[in-house]
Design an enzyme around this catalytic site. Structure first.
Site, PDB file in Angstrom:
ATOM      1  N   THR A 294      -1.444  -0.969  -4.377  1.00  0.00           N
ATOM      2  CA  THR A 294      -2.384   0.385  -4.532  1.00  0.00           C
ATOM      3  C   THR A 294      -1.658   1.553  -4.025  1.00  0.00           C
ATOM      4  O   THR A 294      -1.054   1.552  -3.014  1.00  0.00           O
ATOM      5  CB  THR A 294      -3.548   0.035  -3.873  1.00  0.00           C
ATOM      6  OG1 THR A 294      -3.529   0.029  -2.372  1.00  0.00           O
ATOM      7  CG2 THR A 294      -4.301  -1.227  -4.274  1.00  0.00           C
TER       8      THR A 294
ATOM      9  N   GLU B 251       0.853  -1.173   0.117  1.00  0.00           N
ATOM     10  CA  GLU B 251      -0.017  -0.068  -0.103  1.00  0.00           C
ATOM     11  C   GLU B 251       0.690   1.291   0.103  1.00  0.00           C
ATOM     12  O   GLU B 251       1.832   1.292   0.754  1.00  0.00           O
ATOM     13  CB  GLU B 251      -0.891   0.131   1.371  1.00  0.00           C
ATOM     14  CG  GLU B 251      -2.115  -0.827   1.195  1.00  0.00           C
ATOM     15  CD  GLU B 251      -2.949  -0.636   2.545  1.00  0.00           C
ATOM     16  OE1 GLU B 251      -4.204  -0.967   2.395  1.00  0.00           O
ATOM     17  OE2 GLU B 251      -2.391  -0.106   3.644  1.00  0.00           O
ATOM     18  N   CYS B 252       0.584   1.957  -1.157  1.00  0.00           N
ATOM     19  CA  CYS B 252       1.409   3.398  -1.057  1.00  0.00           C
ATOM     20  C   CYS B 252       2.564   3.326  -1.016  1.00  0.00           C
ATOM     21  O   CYS B 252       3.384   2.684  -1.886  1.00  0.00           O
ATOM     22  CB  CYS B 252       0.772   4.404   0.035  1.00  0.00           C
ATOM     23  SG  CYS B 252       1.237   6.139  -0.223  1.00  0.00           S
ATOM     24  N   GLY B 253       3.346   3.657   0.327  1.00  0.00           N
ATOM     25  CA  GLY B 253       4.917   3.470   0.188  1.00  0.00           C
ATOM     26  C   GLY B 253       5.322   1.929   0.097  1.00  0.00           C
ATOM     27  O   GLY B 253       6.127   1.548  -0.512  1.00  0.00           O
TER      28      GLY B 253
END
Length: 436
Positions: free
Chosen positions: A427, A327-329
């Protein structure tokens, strides 16, 4: 029965978090059990709440969660003496389009739970106008009740007297006024507050804030203004499926943004969470059946991640037979490369083709509704997932198969689709809940 309040303000940066932490610690020092919540998608403040109270705090989000989920989450305050829900942004600030049970505004939570609002007002650069602002907030939405006001950063006794008199004339209770006190300001970073676990002196900072607030705020009057609340039996619980039975979870200073209610939901469903640290060059546990890389600040540790050979090779080997999600990072680390703020390009794990850069900051912020085009751990293709995205990276390349069709809160399709390659998925948004 718990004394329950929502702590909000006209805008961000007024002092909501500092006041919430100070009140929580001051009442805890009196021997009361205090339970905190965070309205909205902020994943940093709950860790500060836990540091102040000794109890885990979770997010309440009217855009992403239905009323049953929110009722289930607030039931953890059943054994508390005091319950505080810290708001986000201004009291009525949310998105334009309604989500599951609201727009994400703090006012949604206050009205839904029938908890009165303790308003933090910073009257810097004004005097009687502060009363007009408070009165406007009090009268804007009939279902939202105002308990009273705490003034923050007053300039002088004369300034305080002017603002107090105007508020009293407007029929608004003033519980206290805080002079400027830079020593209790919480340090910030570009995503918000610096994380609680990064501050060795956080306990002393909260203690000083509690002492300062107890000197200037009538804590007993604030408690008397609170609602007497006991939780209602929730019709349903958390709508979050675990990604696997045994979850290898990256957990350190680079991978720390994960919603507490998510981990609780996974455990409640029988999943076992096995943390590991990429920054310590640890690989995911070989006995796990899925690996999950949360967001965080990988750009601040990109050099260490790039040089962590055991972590990178272990993650690649894991992904040959089992799913890996970021997720993200965490998504950025699953990619090919990450360029930091100094323009230095660091090789990442290469499980996905994503390449990102912080050399030119570009803010990505807002709620996300994703319809999965391919399965990801815990969710099948076609599932509708609600989450929130907040980062400053620029996409250089996102060549893999899109994981989802992603919409912002207005319904517009955005380019941050996520990616899927082999058993790896990622994501940019942080998952909050799946639509039922």
């Amino acid at each position: 029965m718990a004394a329950s309040l929502v702590i909000s303000a006209p805008a961000s940066g007024v002092g909501k978090t500092t006041l919430t932490l100070a009140l929580a610690r001051a009442w805890r020092n009196r021997g009361l059990n205090v339970q905190c919540f965070k309205s909205g998608p902020d994943y940093i403040d709950p860790a500060f709440h836990a540091a102040a109270t000794g109890r885990a705090s979770v997010n309440l989000d009217s855009w992403a969660m239905d009323r049953g989920t929110i009722s289930h989450l607030v039931s953890r305050g059943a054994d508390a003496d005091v319950v505080l829900a810290e708001g986000s942004m201004g009291l009525f600030d949310g998105v334009a389009a309604r989500g599951v049970s609201g727009t994400g505004a703090t006012a949604d939570i206050a009205e839904m739970l029938d908890w009165p609002v303790l308003l933090v007002i910073d009257p810097s650069g004004q005097a009687q106008t502060a009363a007009a602002i408070a009165a406007g907030l009090r009268d804007y939405r009939p279902g939202v009740r105002l308990a009273g006001v705490v003034l923050n950063r007053v300039a002088s006794p004369r300034h305080e007297a002017l603002v107090r008199r105007a508020l009293v004339e407007a029929g608004i209770a003033v519980f206290g006024a805080l002079p400027r006190h830079a020593e209790i300001s919480m340090p910030k970073r570009h995503l918000g507050l610096v994380q609680a676990e990064e501050q060795a002196e956080i306990g002393k900072l909260i203690d000083e804030a509690a002492r300062f607030v107890a000197e200037h705020v009538d804590l007993d009057a604030v408690l008397r203004s609170a609602a007497s609340w006991s939780p209602q039996l929730a019709a349903n619980g958390l709508n979050v499926a675990p990604p696997g039975q045994r979850v290898a979870l990256a957990r350190d200073a680079a991978f720390s943004f994960v919603y507490p209610h998510m981990l609780e939901a996974w455990r409640a469903a029988g999943a076992e969470i096995v943390p590991f640290s990429p920054l310590a060059d640890e690989a995911p546990d070989a006995s796990a059946d899925v690996c999950w890389l949360p967001g965080g600040y990988p750009e601040l540790h990109a050099g260490r991640i790039a040089s962590s050979a055991r972590f990178r090779s272990g993650l690649r080997a894991f992904a040959e037979t089992r799913p890996v999600h970021g997720e993200c990072g965490g998504y950025m680390v699953l990619g090919t490369a990450l360029t930091d703020a100094d323009g230095i390009r660091h090789e990442m794990t290469g499980l996905l083709g994503l390449e990102t850069s912080f050399a030119k900051r570009r803010m990505h912020l807002g709620y996300r509704l994703a319809e999965l085009a391919a399965p990801m751990p815990g969710h099948q293709a076609g599932a509708r997932l609600r989450g929130h995205e907040f980062h400053y990276s620029t996409i250089i390349a996102q060549p893999d198969r899109p994981l989802a069709v992603v919409h912002d809160a207005t319904g517009a399709i955005i380019a941050e689709t996520g990616s899927q390659r082999g058993r790896a998925t990622g994501t940019f948004f942080h998952l909050i809940a799946e639509d039922r």
